[in-house]
Scaffold this motif. Structure first.
Motif, PDB file in Angstrom:
ATOM      1  N   UNK A  10       0.859  -1.180   0.000  1.00 52.97           N
ATOM      2  CA  UNK A  10       0.000   0.000   0.000  1.00 52.97           C
ATOM      3  C   UNK A  10       0.897   1.234   0.000  1.00 52.97           C
ATOM      4  N   UNK A  11       0.763   2.055  -1.042  1.00 53.62           N
ATOM      5  CA  UNK A  11       1.612   3.241  -1.202  1.00 53.62           C
ATOM      6  C   UNK A  11       0.744   4.482  -1.031  1.00 53.62           C
ATOM      7  N   UNK A  12       1.075   5.311  -0.059  1.00 54.85           N
ATOM      8  CA  UNK A  12       0.293   6.519   0.176  1.00 54.85           C
ATOM      9  C   UNK A  12       0.660   7.620  -0.802  1.00 54.85           C
ATOM     10  N   UNK A  13      -0.325   8.419  -1.187  1.00 57.02           N
ATOM     11  CA  UNK A  13      -0.115   9.593  -2.039  1.00 57.02           C
ATOM     12  C   UNK A  13      -0.302  10.822  -1.140  1.00 57.02           C
ATOM     13  N   UNK A  14       0.745  11.621  -1.016  1.00 56.17           N
ATOM     14  CA  UNK A  14       0.761  12.726  -0.055  1.00 56.17           C
ATOM     15  C   UNK A  14       0.925  14.067  -0.759  1.00 56.17           C
ATOM     16  N   UNK A  15       0.625  15.113   0.000  1.00 53.77           N
ATOM     17  CA  UNK A  15       0.935  16.468  -0.454  1.00 53.77           C
ATOM     18  C   UNK A  15       1.594  17.234   0.685  1.00 53.77           C
ATOM     19  N   UNK A  32      -6.168  -1.859  -5.806  1.00 63.87           N
ATOM     20  CA  UNK A  32      -7.227  -1.118  -5.103  1.00 63.87           C
ATOM     21  C   UNK A  32      -6.760   0.295  -4.794  1.00 63.87           C
ATOM     22  N   UNK A  33      -7.744   1.130  -4.469  1.00 63.13           N
ATOM     23  CA  UNK A  33      -7.476   2.482  -3.986  1.00 63.13           C
ATOM     24  C   UNK A  33      -8.199   2.616  -2.649  1.00 63.13           C
ATOM     25  N   UNK A  34      -7.490   3.019  -1.615  1.00 60.54           N
ATOM     26  CA  UNK A  34      -8.119   3.152  -0.292  1.00 60.54           C
ATOM     27  C   UNK A  34      -8.098   4.608   0.141  1.00 60.54           C
ATOM     28  N   UNK A  90      -4.819   9.653  -0.539  1.00 54.76           N
ATOM     29  CA  UNK A  90      -5.356   8.298  -0.667  1.00 54.76           C
ATOM     30  C   UNK A  90      -4.169   7.359  -0.808  1.00 54.76           C
ATOM     31  N   UNK A  91      -4.453   6.065  -0.868  1.00 51.13           N
ATOM     32  CA  UNK A  91      -3.379   5.077  -0.999  1.00 51.13           C
ATOM     33  C   UNK A  91      -3.681   4.153  -2.163  1.00 51.13           C
ATOM     34  N   UNK A  92      -2.598   3.741  -2.834  1.00 46.72           N
ATOM     35  CA  UNK A  92      -2.718   2.774  -3.920  1.00 46.72           C
ATOM     36  C   UNK A  92      -2.251   1.420  -3.417  1.00 46.72           C
ATOM     37  N   UNK A  93      -2.981   0.380  -3.777  1.00 49.83           N
ATOM     38  CA  UNK A  93      -2.508  -0.970  -3.486  1.00 49.83           C
ATOM     39  C   UNK A  93      -1.961  -1.521  -4.796  1.00 49.83           C
TER      40      UNK A  93
END
Lengths: 317, 372
Positions: free
Chosen positions: A61-66, A90-92, A131-134
């Motif tokens: 699971x890779x988080x997308x941050x700002x 998936x997208x969480x 959000x996070x990408x799986x």
């Protein structure tokens, strides 16, 4: 600003005149250093870089941050892409700081993730999780996760654009398994947050017909979808087992424009937990003038009265 | 020498002034905001932690005082008493104790559970997750809290403008909370927004909130040289700094009275002809509020009184109900990335950025003027 600085340099060059060349250059450099505009800070999109290597078949699971760089922003949008080495599983949305999505992050048919959302009141943070990408590693090699488009707007009432940079993530995919925390589907057992749909109408949409608006959050696995029913009665147990739900997106135009039905909305999160809420009918008495309802009632009463009359006369005989 | 080089000196001076005038110096105002997560002691958290049917001090006899962090009676293996008379006290010294919560020091026996010993319990205890907000608004004003953009609670500030409000039974996770107030003339403050991570079972306190003053003007257009009244409300006996934006910003200060009201008659002789904005912030002791809403006015050759609220006064209020909330968001979302109808085109031109389409910029404007 740069035009003004250029003019300043030209004037200074002329002023120094025929003097020593090195003295000229030194003087100009000093002026540039003093008067050059300060580095314009930019917001930066980045990815969780704790995972730098994966093995084939592993998921992460890779988080997308700002990082807003101390600026207050209130709207953002973008497109996230991954190299073909990955499959997006998936997208969480758990722990996202974005409360209102215009376009909720989801996997598009072309394998990208498109998103746009707003934060009423603004947001300032270095570690804002969107959000996070799986991702599942499929093909060995160096694989990137990157933002192909991005836009961030300032919380200034004008929607001014903020300079934005993006920092891609590079992951080395090898044949052997790596010691990483693999993704597991969330053990979220908590239903979505309670919410209060509103039924409104406006002459600018749906030809001034009644529609319902709704929105809620799920802080653990994120909202997956909404469903709706318009019913004459509200029985939670029956509704829970019912198959008459229709997928719905806010704003949703009501079938019953007389507003004599319960409007029941079910919010379902990505772990399958759900919350059912209802809006009371506004014109409940209209149900009783509904022709279909009247004929139904007349039929039942006629049968009952006929039955009593038959029994009565039969006994009398 | 001066006569020889005066033209060059003049060019340089003009250039310096030209370049420096383009430099914007921004003063960052940081509110004195404090965030503290405090797990409440078991003897004052309103929870029957030990399941004995008795809650907190002084009702639960196991509570010595309200700061006592355990409602549970001490087990035999943790009470510092040689309960079995074998000369060995408690866990781990007494071999009869399997653990500190073992309720029998006798060798070979262990008993006890996570609940209390003896009296009937009321079932498993449930921790209450809550967040509290406190700070300054306006005297006797209504103070509202939005959670993720939705109104969830309202309270009334005291005569001293101090308020405190608590939200309970929250789930854990990241939330965006906003606080705003409405003054005696129904003018709203800007949203004071901050992200908070709520921890399950913990009480989170956010203190030091200082809401921006409300602001308005008596005119929308003022004849150059006449006064324009800038007024609003903040906390009592505070210093209000008013910024009138022009090519050169002008800062003036005034004091609020005991009701928090302030008024300043600004001489527009120093302003250029054209559009201007004004905003204000308040200072009380060491507390400083952020700058609040911008109010527009123009300097021209006539005076135009500011009328009653019009729909177009609140950008983003697409349905003209005096609020910018999920209804307006949903209306805009319907037209997102679509050709807009002529009916909606009028709203878009008056309430949003008048570019003939709904895109992220329009939603950003809505997010700025959000009221919940």
């Amino acid at each position: 600003m740069m035009a003004r600085l250029t003019w300043l340099i030209l004037v200074l060059w002329h002023f120094i005149g025929q003097g020593n060349y090195m003295k000229k250059v030194f003087f100009i450099i000093v002026c540039i250093l003093i008067f050059s505009p300060a580095t314009v800070s930019a917001a930066e999109f980045y990815f969780d870089n704790r995972i730098t290597a994966m093995g084939i078949g592993q998921t992460a699971e890779i988080g997308v941050f700002i990082d807003t760089e101390n600026q207050t922003i209130n709207a953002l949008e973008g497109v996230v892409k991954v190299d073909p080495n990955f499959e997006i599983r998936a997208v969480t949305l758990n722990n996202s700081f974005v409360p209102l999505w215009i376009e909720q992050p989801q996997i598009m048919p072309n394998g990208t993730i498109k998103f746009s959302g707003i934060v009423p009141g603004g947001f300032t943070d270095s570690y804002g999780l969107l959000f996070s990408l799986v991702l599942e590693a499929r093909i060995p090699g160096d694989a990137r996760v990157y933002m192909s488009k991005s836009r961030v707007l300032a919380h200034d009432g004008l929607g001014s654009a903020v300079n934005v940079t993006t920092k891609p993530l590079l992951i080395d995919i090898g044949l052997e398994e790596k010691d990483i925390r693999s993704w597991n589907a969330s053990d979220d057992t908590t239903p979505p947050e309670n919410f209060f749909p509103e039924i409104v109408r406006d002459n600018s949409i749906f030809d001034n017909q009644w529609f319902v608006i709704f929105n809620t959050q799920d802080k653990e696995s994120g909202i997956d979808y909404y469903e709706i029913q318009e019913t004459d009665y509200f029985d939670l147990d029956k509704l829970t087992e019912s198959n008459d739900w229709q997928r719905a997106v806010s704003p949703y135009i009501l079938s019953d424009q007389s507003r004599s039905s319960y409007v029941v909305i079910k919010a379902v999160d990505k772990s399958g937990n759900f919350r059912i809420v209802r809006v009371e009918p506004q014109n409940h008495e209209k149900k009783y003038t509904n022709k279909k309802y009247i004929w139904y009632q007349l039929t039942i009463w006629t049968i009952l009265i006929a039955g009593f009359v038959y029994i009565f006369f039969r006994k009398k005989r | 020498m001066w006569e020889k080089y005066y033209k060059q000196y003049l060019y340089v001076i003009i250039s310096f002034v030209f370049v420096l005038s383009s430099t914007n110096i921004v003063f960052a105002v940081t509110a004195n905001l404090q965030l503290e997560i405090i797990p409440l002691p078991e003897c004052s958290d309103t929870i029957d932690n030990d399941g004995d049917g008795l809650i907190d001090f002084p009702d639960d006899p196991e509570c010595d005082n309200s700061s006592d962090d355990s409602e549970s009676p001490l087990k035999a293996c943790e009470d510092t008493i040689d309960n079995d008379g074998d000369g060995l006290i408690d866990f781990p010294d007494d071999p009869g104790c399997a653990s500190a919560v073992d309720d029998n020091e006798q060798n070979g026996n262990s008993s006890g559970s996570s609940g209390s010993s003896g009296s009937s319990g009321t079932g498993p205890s449930v921790s209450v997750t809550s967040v509290s907000f406190s700070g300054r608004a306006y005297p006797l004003s209504s103070v509202s809290v939005l959670k993720d953009g939705v109104l969830v609670a309202t309270t009334i500030a005291g005569p001293d403008a101090i308020f405190s409000i608590t939200l309970s039974n929250l789930s854990s996770g990241n939330f965006s909370f906003s606080v705003f107030s409405e003054d005696s003339k129904k003018r709203r403050s800007t949203l004071f927004t901050f992200p908070v991570y709520i921890t399950k079972g913990a009480s989170t306190q956010v203190s030091g909130i200082y809401l921006s003053p409300t602001i308005s003007t008596d005119k929308t257009e003022v004849r150059k040289g006449d006064n324009i009244a800038i007024f609003g409300q903040s906390s009592p006996n505070a210093t209000v700094t008013i910024n009138v934006n022009s090519q050169t910003p002008h800062f003036v200060t005034t004091q609020t009275d005991e009701t928090g009201a302030y008024l300043y008659n600004f001489d527009t002789a120093i302003l250029e002809i054209g559009d201007h904005t004004t905003q204000s912030k308040a200072t009380y002791g060491n507390d400083i509020s952020p700058f609040g809403d911008l109010v527009n006015f123009s300097v021209g050759n006539r005076n135009v009184e500011r009328g009653q609220f019009a729909c177009s006064d609140l950008p983003g209020d697409l349905n003209c109900d005096g609020r910018v909330n999920l209804v307006d968001f949903s209306i805009a979302a319907f037209w997102y990335n679509q050709s807009i109808s002529s009916d909606f085109s009028d709203k878009e031109s008056q309430q949003l950025n008048n570019d003939g389409e709904i895109d992220l910029v329009d939603f950003s404007i809505m997010a700025f003027y959000w009221t919940g």
